[in-house]
Write an enzyme that holds these catalytic residues in place. Structure first.
Site, PDB file in Angstrom:
ATOM      1  N   GLU A 143      48.345  30.227  -1.964  1.00 53.23           N
ATOM      2  CA  GLU A 143      49.395  29.654  -1.124  1.00 53.23           C
ATOM      3  C   GLU A 143      49.616  28.195  -1.523  1.00 53.23           C
ATOM      4  O   GLU A 143      48.922  27.307  -1.014  1.00 53.23           O
ATOM      5  CB  GLU A 143      48.983  29.711   0.352  1.00 53.23           C
ATOM      6  CG  GLU A 143      48.815  31.110   0.892  1.00 53.23           C
ATOM      7  CD  GLU A 143      49.132  31.170   2.381  1.00 53.23           C
ATOM      8  OE1 GLU A 143      49.963  31.995   2.766  1.00 53.23           O
ATOM      9  OE2 GLU A 143      48.575  30.367   3.138  1.00 53.23           O
ATOM     10  N   GLU A 202      46.637  24.807   6.499  1.00 57.52           N
ATOM     11  CA  GLU A 202      46.822  24.060   7.753  1.00 57.52           C
ATOM     12  C   GLU A 202      45.473  23.703   8.376  1.00 57.52           C
ATOM     13  O   GLU A 202      45.332  22.673   9.030  1.00 57.52           O
ATOM     14  CB  GLU A 202      47.705  24.871   8.717  1.00 57.52           C
ATOM     15  CG  GLU A 202      49.157  24.863   8.240  1.00 57.52           C
ATOM     16  CD  GLU A 202      49.990  26.051   8.676  1.00 57.52           C
ATOM     17  OE1 GLU A 202      49.556  26.822   9.537  1.00 57.52           O
ATOM     18  OE2 GLU A 202      51.101  26.214   8.116  1.00 57.52           O
ATOM     19  N   SER A 254      56.663  30.901   1.927  1.00 54.83           N
ATOM     20  CA  SER A 254      58.092  31.188   2.028  1.00 54.83           C
ATOM     21  C   SER A 254      58.484  32.509   1.380  1.00 54.83           C
ATOM     22  O   SER A 254      59.584  32.639   0.842  1.00 54.83           O
ATOM     23  CB  SER A 254      58.914  30.026   1.449  1.00 54.83           C
ATOM     24  OG  SER A 254      58.684  28.845   2.187  1.00 54.83           O
ATOM     25  N   GLY A 306      56.140  27.309   4.660  1.00 51.39           N
ATOM     26  CA  GLY A 306      57.047  26.912   5.741  1.00 51.39           C
ATOM     27  C   GLY A 306      58.180  26.012   5.299  1.00 51.39           C
ATOM     28  O   GLY A 306      58.877  25.432   6.131  1.00 51.39           O
ATOM     29  N   GLY A 322      54.159  34.029   6.689  1.00 52.46           N
ATOM     30  CA  GLY A 322      54.191  33.278   7.943  1.00 52.46           C
ATOM     31  C   GLY A 322      55.469  33.569   8.710  1.00 52.46           C
ATOM     32  O   GLY A 322      55.592  34.570   9.408  1.00 52.46           O
ATOM     33  N   GLY A 323      56.448  32.700   8.536  1.00 52.75           N
ATOM     34  CA  GLY A 323      57.700  32.775   9.305  1.00 52.75           C
ATOM     35  C   GLY A 323      58.336  34.160   9.314  1.00 52.75           C
ATOM     36  O   GLY A 323      58.752  34.653  10.373  1.00 52.75           O
ATOM     37  N   ASN A 336      50.908  36.304   9.106  1.00 51.92           N
ATOM     38  CA  ASN A 336      50.165  35.214   9.743  1.00 51.92           C
ATOM     39  C   ASN A 336      51.062  34.645  10.832  1.00 51.92           C
ATOM     40  O   ASN A 336      51.996  33.906  10.539  1.00 51.92           O
ATOM     41  CB  ASN A 336      49.814  34.136   8.700  1.00 51.92           C
ATOM     42  CG  ASN A 336      49.175  32.921   9.341  1.00 51.92           C
ATOM     43  OD1 ASN A 336      48.748  32.976  10.488  1.00 51.92           O
ATOM     44  ND2 ASN A 336      49.116  31.815   8.606  1.00 51.92           N
ATOM     45  N   TRP A 337      50.748  35.023  12.058  1.00 53.39           N
ATOM     46  CA  TRP A 337      51.618  34.604  13.171  1.00 53.39           C
ATOM     47  C   TRP A 337      51.457  33.124  13.488  1.00 53.39           C
ATOM     48  O   TRP A 337      52.237  32.572  14.250  1.00 53.39           O
ATOM     49  CB  TRP A 337      51.288  35.422  14.424  1.00 53.39           C
ATOM     50  CG  TRP A 337      51.776  36.837  14.386  1.00 53.39           C
ATOM     51  CD1 TRP A 337      52.412  37.472  13.345  1.00 53.39           C
ATOM     52  CD2 TRP A 337      51.685  37.814  15.440  1.00 53.39           C
ATOM     53  NE1 TRP A 337      52.702  38.771  13.684  1.00 53.39           N
ATOM     54  CE2 TRP A 337      52.267  39.009  14.974  1.00 53.39           C
ATOM     55  CE3 TRP A 337      51.151  37.787  16.732  1.00 53.39           C
ATOM     56  CZ2 TRP A 337      52.341  40.165  15.764  1.00 53.39           C
ATOM     57  CZ3 TRP A 337      51.218  38.933  17.510  1.00 53.39           C
ATOM     58  CH2 TRP A 337      51.815  40.109  17.032  1.00 53.39           C
ATOM     59  N   LYS A 338      50.428  32.504  12.960  1.00 55.34           N
ATOM     60  CA  LYS A 338      50.116  31.111  13.309  1.00 55.34           C
ATOM     61  C   LYS A 338      50.037  30.979  14.845  1.00 55.34           C
ATOM     62  O   LYS A 338      49.650  31.941  15.508  1.00 55.34           O
ATOM     63  CB  LYS A 338      51.138  30.149  12.711  1.00 55.34           C
ATOM     64  CG  LYS A 338      51.355  30.390  11.210  1.00 55.34           C
ATOM     65  CD  LYS A 338      52.024  29.244  10.552  1.00 55.34           C
ATOM     66  CE  LYS A 338      52.435  29.635   9.143  1.00 55.34           C
ATOM     67  NZ  LYS A 338      52.585  28.486   8.265  1.00 55.34           N
ATOM     68  N   HIS A 396      42.961  28.480   5.389  1.00 55.61           N
ATOM     69  CA  HIS A 396      44.412  28.247   5.335  1.00 55.61           C
ATOM     70  C   HIS A 396      44.651  26.743   5.170  1.00 55.61           C
ATOM     71  O   HIS A 396      43.904  25.924   5.726  1.00 55.61           O
ATOM     72  CB  HIS A 396      45.070  28.766   6.620  1.00 55.61           C
ATOM     73  CG  HIS A 396      46.565  28.803   6.521  1.00 55.61           C
ATOM     74  ND1 HIS A 396      47.336  27.678   6.644  1.00 55.61           N
ATOM     75  CD2 HIS A 396      47.418  29.824   6.270  1.00 55.61           C
ATOM     76  CE1 HIS A 396      48.623  28.006   6.497  1.00 55.61           C
ATOM     77  NE2 HIS A 396      48.691  29.310   6.258  1.00 55.61           N
TER      78      HIS A 396
END
Ligand code: PEP
Length: 253
Positions: free
Chosen positions: A165, A96, A209, A171, A230-231, A9-11, A94
């Site tokens: 999640e 967010e 994470s 994150g 993500g990251g 997930n590149w966000k 998601h």
């Protein structure tokens, strides 16, 4: 044990130049035997992913979709448009989006329905906040979130991917423990089984994470079918190490 599905997930990250570099490194290092791989990118880059990834074995998808089929909804992107860009997957719900865009369980369920109707696989995110966990409400919250989708999509439920999640793990560098993840995944699988009579086709991913160091332990859990990353998906080496961990886990089972 199922082959793992590892989704990036590149966000809201990337640029044409940076993506080109990352995609080239991923294509060079990807071994289809390790895991199924997919990248969920910002909408403006989906055609870039299509051009770069077609024929590579790496799938791509979007991070959100409109609940509407089409028409006067300025700024929205429809499921059919995502299919036009070759997407296989779309993330819905998601945390967010639930948090910053106030998406409700019902809206997320509608989005999942739209995705399925257009031939996309929705990756349905569920997860509790830290106050929810501390109040012992984890199971209640994730079941409520998934239940809305199950009711909306009916018999198509076996086509969805679920991503557990925990919001407190996204994150933050603070992953759920393998035992915590497995416990919630088992609850979600039981819920899917109760709804459809089977749950073996559904992949349930863990996200929050996950990285090269903790992936193997998380992926070793019997109900953890992969990861939503993500990251660690923004660097080819760390993302590919997670895919490699998927294979290592399969080989030791
Ligand atoms: C995510 O945003 O879906 C996610 C899991 O992020 P991170 O891996 O950075 O925690």
């Amino acid at each position: 044990m199922r082959k793992k599905l590892i989704v990036g997930n590149w966000k809201m990250n990337g640029s044409l130049a940076a993506n080109a570099e990352l995609l080239a490194a991923l294509k060079a290092g990807f071994d289809a035997a390790q895991a199924d791989l997919a990248l969920c990118a910002p909408a403006p880059y989906l055609l870039q992913l299509q051009a770069a990834l077609q024929g590579s074995g790496i799938a791509w998808g979007a991070q959100d979709v409109s609940a509407h089929e089409g028409g006067a909804y300025t700024g929205e992107v429809s499921a059919a448009m995502l299919r036009d860009c070759g997407c296989r997957y779309v993330i819905v719900g998601h945390s967010e989006r639930r948090q910053y865009h106030h998406e409700s369980d019902d809206l997320v369920a509608l989005k999942a329905q739209r995705a399925l109707a257009a031939g996309l696989t929705p990756i349905v995110c569920v997860g509790e906040t830290l106050p929810d966990r501390e109040a012992g409400r984890t199971e209640f919250v994730v079941k409520r979130q998934l239940s809305a989708v199950i009711h909306a999509v009916g018999h198509c439920c076996s086509e969805i991917v679920v991503a557990y999640e925990p919001v407190w793990a996204i994150g933050t560098g603070l992953s759920a423990s393998a035992a915590q993840a497995q416990a919630v995944h088992a609850v979600l699988r039981a819920q899917l089984r109760a709804a459809t009579g089977q749950a073996e086709r559904n992949r349930i991913l863990y996200g929050g994470s996950m990285n090269a160091a903790n992936a193997a332990e998380l992926l070793r859990q019997p109900d953890v079918d992969g990861g939503l990353i993500g990251g660690a998906s923004l660097k080819a080496a760390s993302f590919l190490s997670i895919a490699a961990a998927g294979l290592a886990v399969l080989q030791t089972n």
